[in-house]
Scaffold this motif. Structure first.
Motif, mmCIF file in Angstrom:
data_model
loop_
_atom_site.group_PDB
_atom_site.id
_atom_site.type_symbol
_atom_site.label_atom_id
_atom_site.label_comp_id
_atom_site.label_asym_id
_atom_site.label_seq_id
_atom_site.Cartn_x
_atom_site.Cartn_y
_atom_site.Cartn_z
ATOM 1 N N HIS A 193 0.824 -1.206 0.000
ATOM 2 C CA HIS A 193 0.000 0.000 0.000
ATOM 3 C C HIS A 193 0.858 1.256 0.000
ATOM 4 N N CYS A 194 0.468 2.220 -0.827
ATOM 5 C CA CYS A 194 1.182 3.499 -0.878
ATOM 6 C C CYS A 194 1.105 4.168 0.496
ATOM 7 N N GLN A 206 10.834 5.656 6.621
ATOM 8 C CA GLN A 206 10.430 4.605 5.704
ATOM 9 C C GLN A 206 11.503 4.397 4.642
ATOM 10 N N ALA A 207 11.465 3.241 4.005
ATOM 11 C CA ALA A 207 12.357 2.963 2.887
ATOM 12 C C ALA A 207 11.891 3.787 1.687
ATOM 13 N N MET A 262 9.661 8.010 -3.827
ATOM 14 C CA MET A 262 8.459 7.204 -3.679
ATOM 15 C C MET A 262 8.659 6.108 -2.650
ATOM 16 N N CYS A 263 7.560 5.613 -2.114
ATOM 17 C CA CYS A 263 7.586 4.589 -1.075
ATOM 18 C C CYS A 263 7.908 3.224 -1.670
ATOM 19 N N THR A 295 16.667 4.548 4.062
ATOM 20 C CA THR A 295 15.524 5.139 4.757
ATOM 21 C C THR A 295 15.737 6.629 4.961
ATOM 22 N N LYS A 296 14.637 7.360 5.000
ATOM 23 C CA LYS A 296 14.681 8.793 5.313
ATOM 24 C C LYS A 296 13.481 9.118 6.194
ATOM 25 N N ARG A 297 13.621 10.179 6.953
ATOM 26 C CA ARG A 297 12.588 10.550 7.926
ATOM 27 C C ARG A 297 11.649 11.612 7.368
ATOM 28 N N ASN A 298 10.442 11.643 7.931
ATOM 29 C CA ASN A 298 9.447 12.688 7.669
ATOM 30 C C ASN A 298 9.266 12.970 6.175
ATOM 31 N N PHE A 299 8.968 11.916 5.428
ATOM 32 C CA PHE A 299 8.821 12.052 3.974
ATOM 33 C C PHE A 299 7.454 11.512 3.554
ATOM 34 N N ARG A 300 6.838 12.212 2.595
ATOM 35 C CA ARG A 300 5.551 11.782 2.046
ATOM 36 C C ARG A 300 5.731 11.377 0.586
#
Length: 371
Positions: free
Chosen positions: A34-35, A45-46, A63-64, A82-87
């Protein structure tokens, strides 16, 4: 030469297990189906960048994990770890022709996302790709916990300490952008080549302190000591310093020792560093969560699902056989490595023939029984 090839056969088995653990740690913390866009700015997240859709010279985008599988299959992707606080950006205004298959409705831009050269496949202060086809030097890359760029160990400006995988690193550039971190580094950082010195106080200063101790009312001193609760100020006033150059490595518990008084919280907030007070922000915490998730989902493994349809005796026979073969194969290769011999195709054939013979003997003996 033969010894090196033989040893590598055993190493392959061990390395395969390590790679599986690393992949589980990174990917199991993210949703592969899921996106992540509906979750907003995900704590960690990765992430991936697509050189096919957003090449260098265009707008950077990330992108996720799920979108990298579903929407960018067959594309040239950069794995960003991984990086933090990303949409997730997949299919938003930064993509001219691609629409997200998992969550098509997205804002044009995610204004709070932070981008770097990593999104175009470049890393370190040398601005080179990884792997770099023109770099003949074998060198590990280490991620800065603040800017989240990856740097070659030889470009850190310091000697990399032992057990680096258990430590966090802040690059020299990020240290210099936030000078107060050098005060913490003098007291909390992993000892390295950086020299720590104690400032000498002059006689005049020492005498003045003695005068203050005599003339200042005791109750006033106690009141000010109670009000002064900033640990950063206390560390700074100690006079202990270190050379302010090179990257800094920190032990696993260093975040818990940072000052969290109102003044320090405001300082960190203004610098966009509030995450330093959050111990669950670390990559270690994320990977631990990923490993835990992987363990929970092992029950959904196809092999385990197939085992569920077998009776207890059949389950024990299969599991026992699998574990036996795995252990015996490793021991088999280890013997060749110890003797410096090359493993041939004939050796492998004989190994599996022996496995078949043992299997027949177990069947003839009646298999396994439980009461």
């Amino acid at each position: 030469m033969s010894e090196e090839q033989t040893v590598s056969l055993v190493d392959v088995l061990e390395e395969d297990e390590e790679l599986e653990e690393e992949a589980s740690a990174v990917l199991a913390g993210s949703d592969a189906d899921h996106c992540s866009y509906p979750q907003g700015y995900v704590k960690r997240q990765a992430l991936y960048a697509c050189n096919t859709c957003t090449p260098k010279g265009g707008e950077p985008a990330g992108m996720c994990l799920a979108c990298s599988y579903t929407c960018h299959e067959g594309h040239e992707l950069f794995e960003l770890y991984t990086k933090r606080n990303f949409r997730c950006d997949c299919g938003n205004g930064k993509f001219t022709e691609l629409q997200c298959k998992l969550h098509p409705v997205k804002d044009e831009v995610n204004s709070m996302n932070k981008y770097s050269q990593n999104f175009f496949g470049l890393y370190c202060t040398c601005n080179r790709p990884y792997p770099d086809p023109d770099d003949q030097v074998e060198d590990e890359m280490i991620q800065c916990v603040m800017c989240e760029d990856w740097l070659h160990s030889r470009h850190l400006g310091c000697v990399v300490p032992d057990s680096v995988e258990l430590q966090e690193m802040i690059c020299e550039s990020c240290m210099n952008k936030n000078p107060f971190l050098w005060t913490y580094a003098a007291h909390l950082a992993v000892p390295g080549e950086a020299v720590q010195v104690k400032e000498e106080t002059g006689a005049e200063s020492s005498n003045q302190e003695q005068v203050d101790d005599v003339t200042e009312p005791t109750f006033k001193r106690r009141r000010e000591e109670a009000e002064s609760s900033c640990r950063l100020e206390e560390l700074h006033s100690s006079g202990q310093k270190r050379v302010q150059s090179g990257a800094v490595f920190w032990p696993s518990t260093w975040r818990s020792k940072l000052c969290s008084c109102n003044s320090c919280q405001e300082r960190l907030s203004q610098a966009g560093l509030s995450f330093l007070l959050d111990e669950s922000d670390t990559v270690f915490a994320y990977e631990k969560k990923g490993k835990n998730n992987e363990q929970k989902e092992k029950g959904n493994d196809p092999l385990m699902s197939a085992l569920d349809n077998l009776n207890r005796v059949q389950q024990l026979e299969i599991i026992h056989g699998y574990n036996d073969m795995k252990t015996e194969l490793k021991d088999f290769l280890q013997r060749f490595a110890a003797e410096g011999k090359v493993v041939t195709s004939e050796d492998i054939r004989q190994f599996f023939e022996q496995q078949q013979t043992r299997k027949r003997r177990r069947v003839d003996a009646g298999g396994f029984y439980c009461t």
